[in-house]
Design a protein around this motif. Structure first.
Motif, mmCIF file in Angstrom:
data_model
loop_
_atom_site.group_PDB
_atom_site.id
_atom_site.type_symbol
_atom_site.label_atom_id
_atom_site.label_comp_id
_atom_site.label_asym_id
_atom_site.label_seq_id
_atom_site.Cartn_x
_atom_site.Cartn_y
_atom_site.Cartn_z
ATOM 1 N N GLN A 248 0.839 -1.194 0.000
ATOM 2 C CA GLN A 248 0.000 0.000 0.000
ATOM 3 C C GLN A 248 0.882 1.255 0.000
ATOM 4 N N THR A 249 1.700 1.382 1.037
ATOM 5 C CA THR A 249 2.584 2.543 1.173
ATOM 6 C C THR A 249 3.953 2.058 1.672
ATOM 7 N N PRO A 250 5.006 2.443 0.949
ATOM 8 C CA PRO A 250 5.019 3.040 -0.397
ATOM 9 C C PRO A 250 4.771 1.979 -1.463
ATOM 10 N N ALA A 251 4.428 2.406 -2.667
ATOM 11 C CA ALA A 251 4.186 1.469 -3.756
ATOM 12 C C ALA A 251 5.499 0.843 -4.202
ATOM 13 N N SER A 252 5.403 -0.339 -4.742
ATOM 14 C CA SER A 252 6.598 -1.044 -5.204
ATOM 15 C C SER A 252 7.286 -0.256 -6.314
ATOM 16 N N GLY A 253 8.613 -0.033 -6.141
ATOM 17 C CA GLY A 253 9.399 0.665 -7.147
ATOM 18 C C GLY A 253 9.252 2.177 -7.125
ATOM 19 N N SER A 254 8.553 2.717 -6.122
ATOM 20 C CA SER A 254 8.316 4.160 -6.093
ATOM 21 C C SER A 254 9.581 4.912 -5.703
ATOM 22 N N SER A 255 9.644 6.203 -6.089
ATOM 23 C CA SER A 255 10.770 7.078 -5.756
ATOM 24 C C SER A 255 10.250 8.327 -5.055
ATOM 25 N N ASP A 256 11.183 9.123 -4.575
ATOM 26 C CA ASP A 256 10.822 10.338 -3.831
ATOM 27 C C ASP A 256 9.903 10.016 -2.658
ATOM 28 N N VAL A 257 10.126 8.902 -2.038
ATOM 29 C CA VAL A 257 9.336 8.496 -0.879
ATOM 30 C C VAL A 257 9.818 9.271 0.339
ATOM 31 N N SER A 258 8.878 9.738 1.136
ATOM 32 C CA SER A 258 9.228 10.517 2.327
ATOM 33 C C SER A 258 10.155 9.721 3.240
ATOM 34 N N ILE A 259 11.147 10.445 3.781
ATOM 35 C CA ILE A 259 12.049 9.771 4.719
ATOM 36 C C ILE A 259 11.342 9.451 6.035
ATOM 37 N N ASN A 260 10.140 9.983 6.221
ATOM 38 C CA ASN A 260 9.345 9.702 7.422
ATOM 39 C C ASN A 260 8.254 8.658 7.155
ATOM 40 N N THR A 261 8.371 8.016 6.019
ATOM 41 C CA THR A 261 7.320 7.079 5.633
ATOM 42 C C THR A 261 7.236 5.893 6.599
ATOM 43 N N PHE A 262 6.065 5.330 6.677
ATOM 44 C CA PHE A 262 5.873 4.015 7.287
ATOM 45 C C PHE A 262 5.574 3.051 6.146
ATOM 46 N N ILE A 263 5.634 1.796 6.414
ATOM 47 C CA ILE A 263 5.358 0.779 5.388
ATOM 48 C C ILE A 263 4.040 0.101 5.741
ATOM 49 N N ASP A 264 3.143 0.072 4.769
ATOM 50 C CA ASP A 264 1.805 -0.490 5.003
ATOM 51 C C ASP A 264 1.518 -1.531 3.935
ATOM 52 N N ILE A 265 1.133 -2.736 4.361
ATOM 53 C CA ILE A 265 0.833 -3.849 3.448
ATOM 54 C C ILE A 265 -0.561 -4.379 3.770
ATOM 55 N N LYS A 266 -1.352 -4.587 2.755
ATOM 56 C CA LYS A 266 -2.731 -5.061 2.914
ATOM 57 C C LYS A 266 -2.809 -6.558 2.621
ATOM 58 N N ALA A 298 -5.831 -5.864 12.930
ATOM 59 C CA ALA A 298 -6.737 -6.951 12.531
ATOM 60 C C ALA A 298 -7.977 -6.434 11.819
ATOM 61 N N GLY A 299 -8.513 -5.306 12.301
ATOM 62 C CA GLY A 299 -9.738 -4.781 11.697
ATOM 63 C C GLY A 299 -9.567 -4.447 10.234
ATOM 64 N N GLU A 300 -8.379 -3.948 9.876
ATOM 65 C CA GLU A 300 -8.116 -3.547 8.496
ATOM 66 C C GLU A 300 -7.325 -4.597 7.728
ATOM 67 N N GLN A 301 -6.880 -5.645 8.431
ATOM 68 C CA GLN A 301 -6.056 -6.697 7.837
ATOM 69 C C GLN A 301 -4.800 -6.096 7.202
ATOM 70 N N GLU A 302 -4.145 -5.209 7.967
ATOM 71 C CA GLU A 302 -2.978 -4.506 7.443
ATOM 72 C C GLU A 302 -1.766 -4.707 8.359
ATOM 73 N N ILE A 303 -0.613 -4.846 7.727
ATOM 74 C CA ILE A 303 0.667 -4.911 8.434
ATOM 75 C C ILE A 303 1.330 -3.535 8.313
#
Length: 724
Positions: A248-266, A298-303
């Motif tokens: 979900q965040t960031p997308a695979s292969g994306s650039s200019d990703v914020s250095i404060n990003t978190f990683i979200d997988i659905k 669990a509610g959103e089924q997201e890591i």
């Protein structure tokens, strides 16, 4: 017939009879009950053979004149003559052979069976029957269940269309009507993978058949169906689902990703939270592992992976997820590997900010007002809008969460939605505290905040309380009282499950008021009963009630007494071996545990006699008391037996008296030249009551003048003869 030539009307007749087999009363026990022996099939291997004859017999026969055999092999057994001497009961010394033709033969010979008068059989007795097979398919299958383990526990039974392990063992159970209660039988099921599986009965007469199907590497999306070959409608269906992950965040292969990003997988289905851990979820920078915090929502089924500190600028990062499993234990088919490149610079947001808003989902449309209520531990979505000071970069800001119930705080980073938007989004998990006021404040501009309140978690209480020592009625009403209103749409036999030792029980669910659930049952007796309220039952705030399992034991209806009476008021008790008239009404009373509260129940007693066994129905007249009646059969001088259900030790016997009749009298009517000192006698079938031996009932009159001859009446020692 003997007659006098001079007086042909004066004659005497004697009848000579020869005993013959009565086929309709010659019986054996088949797997479906008592049947006529000749040409019978499926005869139980432990069945006695009852031969009925037209005349009373001298004895029960012997090895020479009454034989039972299977082919050329003689079958040994005990021969017993019934009390009325009209039946021979042959009880084999050992069980009869399975799937065999049994021949019964009684010879016509001088040393053969004889009547009491010594007359031989009218003709040879010869008939055959066939015994049951060693294993018999059940008459029907009413229920088919699937389990993940060998406990076959109703609590863990799969629900329809539920997910299951891709490889492993499937434990299959069928329940039905046992066709042969004295053998351990089997049944077959067909499985949609193209195989048939044999299920063996757990014990003789249980009607429960079990087997294990071993399988491996089934395809994702397989519709797994197990169906009875006897009754295909008795089936169970499961759906195999292998979890997959989508970045979900960031997308695979994306650039200019914020250095404060978190990683979200659905995930496309619920995951086992214990497998979402630092061993399976990793972020790498040039091969070095990056520290961070891992959360599964669990509610959103997201890591979610939140780096411990800001990432480096203009750097390639790779995250890998492996061995994550769904809640039944299926692992993702392949590791998820995603790379992204961080931005080359960033400029933090400065005050003042335009707004801070909280939303209920990731569309950022349903806004939550100040002091809105949310569930403890739920996820909310934060938006901050401010002035973007760096048009070419994706920037970040933060919010702080605090609670009025605890001193703890947490900080969440919000990422700009795009270069130069000035809009920052992020996800925040509300503290898991009931009845708290949560404040979400901008770290950049503390004047901007939103307050939320958390709901209280729903609770339940059960009546009756759980405990295997708690005895419940077979129609027990279980009451679930709740602390909050229940969402009626969440009530079903999938979310509330009731089972007993025979599998899923028969029951109904109702919601008479918003905080009371009623489960009305129909249980098997003396059975371990399990009631489960799953967490799929929700309150009107959408919160789950706690998953609760309660254990009980259903009542075992035990007969405590059995009474036999001659009157409808049940005051004149008939003792064991009491004498009764033919066709007399006899009244029965059974006292038994009250098994169904407030419902009229029935009990039975069995009447055993030379006729086929018959059942007597007794109706509950008050809690635990059953009454009924029957007419005694016209079986003179026979002992009949009354057996209450499941209590042969309380059996009672009665003797049926012959009809009271005048059998003969002397002198005979019309007799002449009778000596003057011969006086009348009357012979009866049964003793005459002494009060009835009077001159009103017995008189001698002189025909010439109709005068009564004086005399004295007396009764023989047997009471059956009256003398003048």
């Amino acid at each position: 017939t003997f007659s006098v030539d001079l007086e042909p009307a004066n004659a005497a007749t004697l009848t000579v009879t020869f005993p013959t087999l009565v086929p309709g009363e010659t019986l054996v026990n088949s797997t479906s009950g008592q049947v006529v022996a000749s040409n019978a099939s499926n005869v139980r291997i432990d069945s006695p053979i009852t031969l009925a004859f037209s005349d009373t017999l001298l004895d029960g026969g012997n090895l020479a004149n009454l034989t039972v055999s299977s082919g050329a092999v003689s079958i040994a057994g005990t021969r017993t003559l019934s009390a009325d001497k009209r039946k021979i009961i042959f009880q084999p010394d050992s069980t009869l052979p399975y799937s065999s033709k049994i021949t019964v033969n009684a010879v016509y010979a001088a040393n053969g069976l004889k009547s009491l008068q010594g007359n031989p059989l009218y003709r040879v007795v010869n008939f055959t029957f066939n015994t049951q097979a060693s294993q018999t398919q059940p008459l029907s299958i009413a229920q088919l269940n699937l389990f993940p383990d060998a406990s076959y526990s109703p609590v863990t039974a799969y629900l329809s269309n539920e997910d299951f392990l891709r490889s492993g063992n499937m434990y299959v159970e069928a329940r039905g009507a046992d066709a042969a209660p004295n053998t351990i039988d089997f049944t077959m099921v067909n499985i949609s993978t193209g195989v048939s599986l044999r299920l063996d009965e757990t014990t003789a007469s249980s009607g429960v058949y079990r087997g294990v199907y071993n399988y491996s590497n089934l395809a994702n999306g397989l519709v797994f169906i197990v169906a009875s070959t006897i009754n295909p409608a008795a089936s169970q269906t499961l759906l195999l689902s292998i979890p997959s992950l989508t970045p979900q965040t960031p997308a695979s292969g994306s650039s200019d990703v914020s250095i404060n990003t978190f990683i979200d997988i659905k995930a496309d289905e619920a995951l086992d939270a214990t497998t979402v851990n630092s061993g399976n979820v990793k972020l790498f920078k040039g091969g070095a592992e990056v520290a961070g915090t891992i959360t599964y929502r669990a509610g959103e089924q997201e890591i979610e992976f939140v780096p411990a500190s800001a990432l480096a600028t203009s750097t390639v990062y790779v995250y890998r997820i492996s061995n994550v499993k769904d809640i039944v234990g299926n692992s993702i088919s392949n590791d998820l590997i995603v790379s992204f490149t961080t931005q080359n610079s960033t400029v933090p947001l400065t005050p003042p900010i335009t707004h801070l808003k909280v939303f209920s989902d990731n569309t950022y449309i349903p806004e939550l007002a100040d002091l809105a209520s949310v569930a403890p531990g739920s996820q909310v979505f934060i938006e901050i809008k401010g002035t973007d000071l760096s048009a070419g970069t994706i920037d970040a800001t933060q919010v702080r969460q605090s609670s009025n119930l605890s001193a703890g705080t947490s900080v969440t980073t919000l990422i700009e939605t795009g270069p130069n938007t000035g809009i920052f989004h992020g996800t925040l998990t509300v503290f898991n505290e009931e009845g708290a006021q949560i404040t979400i404040t901008s770290v950049t501009d503390i004047a901007k905040f939103v307050r939320l309140t958390t709901y209280s978690q729903p609770t339940i209480s059960l009546s009756p309380a759980s405990g295997t020592s708690t005895i419940v009625y077979l129609n027990q009403t279980f009451t679930v009282n709740t602390s909050k209103d229940v969402t009626a749409a969440t009530l079903s036999t999938s979310t509330i499950r009731l089972s007993d030792s025979f599998g899923l029980a028969s029951y109904s669910i109702s919601l008479p008021n918003p905080r009371e659930i009623r489960i009305v049952s129909d249980l098997h007796p003396d059975s371990l009963t399990v009631l489960r309220i799953t967490s799929d039952v929700k309150d009107t705030d959408g919160l789950a009630f706690p998953d609760t399992v309660a254990h009980y034991t259903s009542i075992n209806p035990v007969i405590t007494s059995f009474g036999v009476y001659s009157d409808a008021a049940h005051t004149l008790s008939l003792g064991n071996n009491a004498e009764v008239e033919s066709n007399q009404t006899v009244y029965l009373v059974i006292d038994r545990s009250d098994a169904k509260f407030g419902a009229t129940e029935y009990a039975t007693a069995t009447l055993n006699s030379s006729l086929p066994d018959s059942s007597i129905l007794l109706t509950e007249t008050s809690a635990g008391r059953f009454a009924g009646s029957f007419s005694t059969p016209a079986l003179s001088n026979e002992i009949i037996e009354l057996v209450p259900e499941n209590r042969i030790d309380l059996a009672r016997t009665l003797k049926v008296l012959p009809a009271f009749t005048l059998l003969s009298f002397s002198p005979a009517s019309g007799a002449i030249t009778i000596p003057a000192d011969v006086w009348p006698t009357w012979n009866f079938s049964r003793p005459v009551r002494s009060s009835d031996v009077t001159t009103a009932n017995f008189t001698l009159k002189k025909v010439s003048d109709n005068s009564t001859v004086p005399g004295t009446l007396s009764v023989s020692p047997t009471g059956k003869q009256v003398r003048f």
